[in-house]
Motif scaffolding. Structure first.
Motif, PDB file in Angstrom:
ATOM      1  N   ARG A  96       0.842  -1.196   0.000  1.00 25.22           N
ATOM      2  CA  ARG A  96       0.000   0.000   0.000  1.00 25.22           C
ATOM      3  C   ARG A  96       0.884   1.256   0.000  1.00 25.22           C
ATOM      4  O   ARG A  96       1.926   1.289   0.666  1.00 25.22           O
ATOM      5  CB  ARG A  96      -0.918  -0.009   1.226  1.00 25.22           C
ATOM      6  CG  ARG A  96      -1.960   1.094   1.243  1.00 25.22           C
ATOM      7  CD  ARG A  96      -2.864   0.973   2.463  1.00 25.22           C
ATOM      8  NE  ARG A  96      -3.657  -0.268   2.407  1.00 25.22           N
ATOM      9  CZ  ARG A  96      -3.409  -1.343   3.134  1.00 25.22           C
ATOM     10  NH1 ARG A  96      -2.394  -1.340   4.007  1.00 25.22           N
ATOM     11  NH2 ARG A  96      -4.152  -2.437   3.034  1.00 25.22           N
ATOM     12  N   VAL A  97       0.439   2.286  -0.731  1.00 26.48           N
ATOM     13  CA  VAL A  97       1.096   3.597  -0.740  1.00 26.48           C
ATOM     14  C   VAL A  97       0.095   4.616  -0.200  1.00 26.48           C
ATOM     15  O   VAL A  97      -1.012   4.746  -0.738  1.00 26.48           O
ATOM     16  CB  VAL A  97       1.567   4.000  -2.155  1.00 26.48           C
ATOM     17  CG1 VAL A  97       2.165   5.404  -2.144  1.00 26.48           C
ATOM     18  CG2 VAL A  97       2.590   3.004  -2.693  1.00 26.48           C
ATOM     19  N   ASN A  98       0.495   5.329   0.865  1.00 29.09           N
ATOM     20  CA  ASN A  98      -0.462   6.171   1.581  1.00 29.09           C
ATOM     21  C   ASN A  98      -0.196   7.678   1.422  1.00 29.09           C
ATOM     22  O   ASN A  98      -0.499   8.462   2.309  1.00 29.09           O
ATOM     23  CB  ASN A  98      -0.435   5.838   3.081  1.00 29.09           C
ATOM     24  CG  ASN A  98      -0.869   4.415   3.357  1.00 29.09           C
ATOM     25  OD1 ASN A  98      -1.644   3.824   2.599  1.00 29.09           O
ATOM     26  ND2 ASN A  98      -0.352   3.829   4.434  1.00 29.09           N
ATOM     27  N   PHE A  99       0.390   8.085   0.297  1.00 22.89           N
ATOM     28  CA  PHE A  99       0.644   9.522   0.120  1.00 22.89           C
ATOM     29  C   PHE A  99       0.400   9.919  -1.324  1.00 22.89           C
ATOM     30  O   PHE A  99       0.454   9.088  -2.239  1.00 22.89           O
ATOM     31  CB  PHE A  99       2.076   9.884   0.533  1.00 22.89           C
ATOM     32  CG  PHE A  99       3.144   9.359  -0.403  1.00 22.89           C
ATOM     33  CD1 PHE A  99       3.653  10.152  -1.419  1.00 22.89           C
ATOM     34  CD2 PHE A  99       3.645   8.071  -0.264  1.00 22.89           C
ATOM     35  CE1 PHE A  99       4.632   9.676  -2.273  1.00 22.89           C
ATOM     36  CE2 PHE A  99       4.619   7.576  -1.110  1.00 22.89           C
ATOM     37  CZ  PHE A  99       5.124   8.387  -2.125  1.00 22.89           C
ATOM     38  N   ALA A 100       0.120  11.203  -1.508  1.00 23.91           N
ATOM     39  CA  ALA A 100      -0.058  11.775  -2.836  1.00 23.91           C
ATOM     40  C   ALA A 100       1.188  12.570  -3.209  1.00 23.91           C
ATOM     41  O   ALA A 100       2.000  12.932  -2.356  1.00 23.91           O
ATOM     42  CB  ALA A 100      -1.294  12.673  -2.874  1.00 23.91           C
ATOM     43  N   VAL A 105       3.045  15.675   5.220  1.00 22.44           N
ATOM     44  CA  VAL A 105       2.713  14.630   6.191  1.00 22.44           C
ATOM     45  C   VAL A 105       3.344  14.996   7.532  1.00 22.44           C
ATOM     46  O   VAL A 105       4.446  15.557   7.583  1.00 22.44           O
ATOM     47  CB  VAL A 105       3.224  13.247   5.731  1.00 22.44           C
ATOM     48  CG1 VAL A 105       2.466  12.783   4.498  1.00 22.44           C
ATOM     49  CG2 VAL A 105       4.718  13.268   5.461  1.00 22.44           C
ATOM     50  N   PRO A 106       2.673  14.694   8.630  1.00 23.27           N
ATOM     51  CA  PRO A 106       3.263  14.946   9.949  1.00 23.27           C
ATOM     52  C   PRO A 106       4.243  13.845  10.324  1.00 23.27           C
ATOM     53  O   PRO A 106       4.285  12.772   9.702  1.00 23.27           O
ATOM     54  CB  PRO A 106       2.048  14.950  10.869  1.00 23.27           C
ATOM     55  CG  PRO A 106       1.072  14.045  10.187  1.00 23.27           C
ATOM     56  CD  PRO A 106       1.284  14.217   8.714  1.00 23.27           C
ATOM     57  N   LYS A 107       5.020  14.107  11.349  1.00 22.08           N
ATOM     58  CA  LYS A 107       5.987  13.129  11.826  1.00 22.08           C
ATOM     59  C   LYS A 107       5.269  11.860  12.283  1.00 22.08           C
ATOM     60  O   LYS A 107       4.260  11.916  12.987  1.00 22.08           O
ATOM     61  CB  LYS A 107       6.797  13.720  12.982  1.00 22.08           C
ATOM     62  CG  LYS A 107       7.828  12.760  13.556  1.00 22.08           C
ATOM     63  CD  LYS A 107       8.613  13.410  14.676  1.00 22.08           C
ATOM     64  CE  LYS A 107       9.637  12.446  15.255  1.00 22.08           C
ATOM     65  NZ  LYS A 107      10.428  13.062  16.342  1.00 22.08           N
ATOM     66  N   SER A 189       8.128  13.872  -1.969  1.00 31.05           N
ATOM     67  CA  SER A 189       8.439  14.029  -3.383  1.00 31.05           C
ATOM     68  C   SER A 189       7.358  13.392  -4.244  1.00 31.05           C
ATOM     69  O   SER A 189       6.389  12.812  -3.732  1.00 31.05           O
ATOM     70  CB  SER A 189       9.788  13.380  -3.678  1.00 31.05           C
ATOM     71  OG  SER A 189       9.711  11.985  -3.426  1.00 31.05           O
ATOM     72  N   LEU A 190       7.531  13.490  -5.538  1.00 29.68           N
ATOM     73  CA  LEU A 190       6.610  12.837  -6.463  1.00 29.68           C
ATOM     74  C   LEU A 190       6.722  11.312  -6.293  1.00 29.68           C
ATOM     75  O   LEU A 190       7.810  10.771  -6.101  1.00 29.68           O
ATOM     76  CB  LEU A 190       6.933  13.227  -7.900  1.00 29.68           C
ATOM     77  CG  LEU A 190       6.865  14.729  -8.225  1.00 29.68           C
ATOM     78  CD1 LEU A 190       7.201  14.964  -9.699  1.00 29.68           C
ATOM     79  CD2 LEU A 190       5.494  15.294  -7.893  1.00 29.68           C
TER      80      LEU A 190
END
Length: 378
Positions: A96-100, A105-107, A189-190
């Motif tokens: 799973r990838v949880n970022f755009a 994102v927070p720490k 990053s991308l």
């Protein structure tokens, strides 16, 4: 044959002519001198007039007290306040990838998850063994209190509990290796990887950067290092934002000087609340050091002789005196005089090649000279 009286007449005539020539020369000299007063005063006056007319005309300036600073200019590279590559430490399939792309994102936020089915099962087994070991230890402690269990049995049960706790910690660590978390708050990053990809140890999942402030590294020549210290203000310009000024302060100075460039790396911190500055940008840095009030004169007033520098200073009687000076900063046609002159001293600015130490001159100002002739005096 002529009589003797006739032969002697031409001889007397020649002697008379020779006698008259010197008197004619003296008479001509007297006529050239004119009606000079007795005692030769007229000749002396004429000589003084020629001496006065021989005084050269020079342009003079005044030594002034002016504010000066040493300006250090350098080119530096912008760095993120914090930057890290989030890599996988194991070989596993990405679940799973949880970022755009470019998300904040927070720490501690979960960035990505690898497949962890096996590690989850191992953790549950370790936890079950730990529970069993604790229960056995508790029973032995109760039996020991009644005299039915030995101390050795209790210690053996305690060791089993410790081993089970270590197994649980190891299982949890293996499980944690398959969860990628943000080590600090920042921007990602991308995304260049997708779920289902098998990643190996060292594969970069994403790069996270903290852009709240920018670290700026730039070289400074060793001659300026004594005047630098943490907290020194700096100014920086970026080609991406022409005409805009970014301010910051020196944070640290590399204790090592490059033996090739004879410069040390200085790191400054620039606030970046709007995130306009990006890591990798090229910035031009300017630092003002050693602010002071110094004596300055036009650079044309300097006369060089070997390694020494001189100026011609005018006295009250317009007589010049050659004075050795020490120079400092040069800027905009002016030169700093660190020793040899005082504010208010008059110095020869143009025409220095025509004067000598102790000579009288005819001083004029630059404005008068420009009005008379636009070309500078030799």
């Amino acid at each position: 044959m002529f009589p003797a009286s006739h032969r002697q007449r031409p001889v007397r005539a020649r002697r008379l002519g020779l006698t008259l020539v010197p008197w004619a020369i003296v008479a001509s000299a007297c006529s050239l001198l004119g009606d000079a007063p007795a005692g030769g005063n007229g000749a002396a006056a004429a000589g003084g007039g020629r001496a006065a007319n021989s005084a050269p005309t020079v342009v003079v300036g005044v030594a002034e007290a002016a504010p000066l600073v040493d300006r250090v200019e350098a080119v530096g590279t912008a760095l993120a306040n914090e930057q890290a590559d989030l890599n996988s430490t194991v070989t596993e399939r990405l679940a799973r990838v949880n970022f755009a792309d470019g998300a904040y994102v927070p720490k501690g936020a979960v960035i990505a998850e690898l497949v962890r089915t096996e590690q989850g099962a191992q953790l549950r087994q370790a936890q079950a063994r730990l529970t069993e070991a604790r229960q056995r230890l508790q029973r032995l402690l109760e039996l020991q209190s009644r005299g039915f269990a030995t101390r050795a049995q209790v210690e053996e049960a305690q060791a089993a509990v410790d081993v089970a706790q270590g197994q649980v910690a190891a299982a949890r660590s293996q499980l944690g290796d398959r969860i990628i978390r943000a080590p600090f708050s920042g921007w990602l990053s991308l995304r260049r990887i997708s779920p289902g990809t098998v990643v190996t140890a060292g594969t970069t999942i994403a790069t996270i950067v903290d852009l709240s402030r920018i670290k700026l590294d730039f070289p400074v020549p060793e001659t300026f290092l004594p005047a630098l210290a943490p907290g020194t203000p700096i100014q920086a310009r970026a080609a991406a934002y022409p005409g805009e000024l970014f301010t910051g302060t020196v944070a640290s100075i590399d204790p090592l000087v490059d033996p090739v460039t004879r410069a040390a790396t200085v790191r400054a911190i620039l606030p970046n609340p709007d995130r306009r500055l990006k890591p990798g940008m090229l910035l031009t840095v300017e630092i003002a050091l050693r602010p002071r009030t110094a004596v300055v004169v036009p650079e044309l007033a300097l006369v060089g002789l070997g390694e020494r520098r001189y100026v011609f200073r005018l006295g009250p009687d317009d007589r010049v005196q050659r004075v050795e000076v020490r120079t400092g900063l040069r800027r905009d046609g002016m030169v700093e005089i660190t020793q040899g002159l005082s504010p208010g001293d008059r110095v020869v600015v143009e025409g220095t090649v025509k004067v000598r130490d102790g000579m009288n001159v005819r001083p004029i100002t630059r404005a008068v000279r420009m009005a008379a002739a636009p070309e500078p005096l030799p």
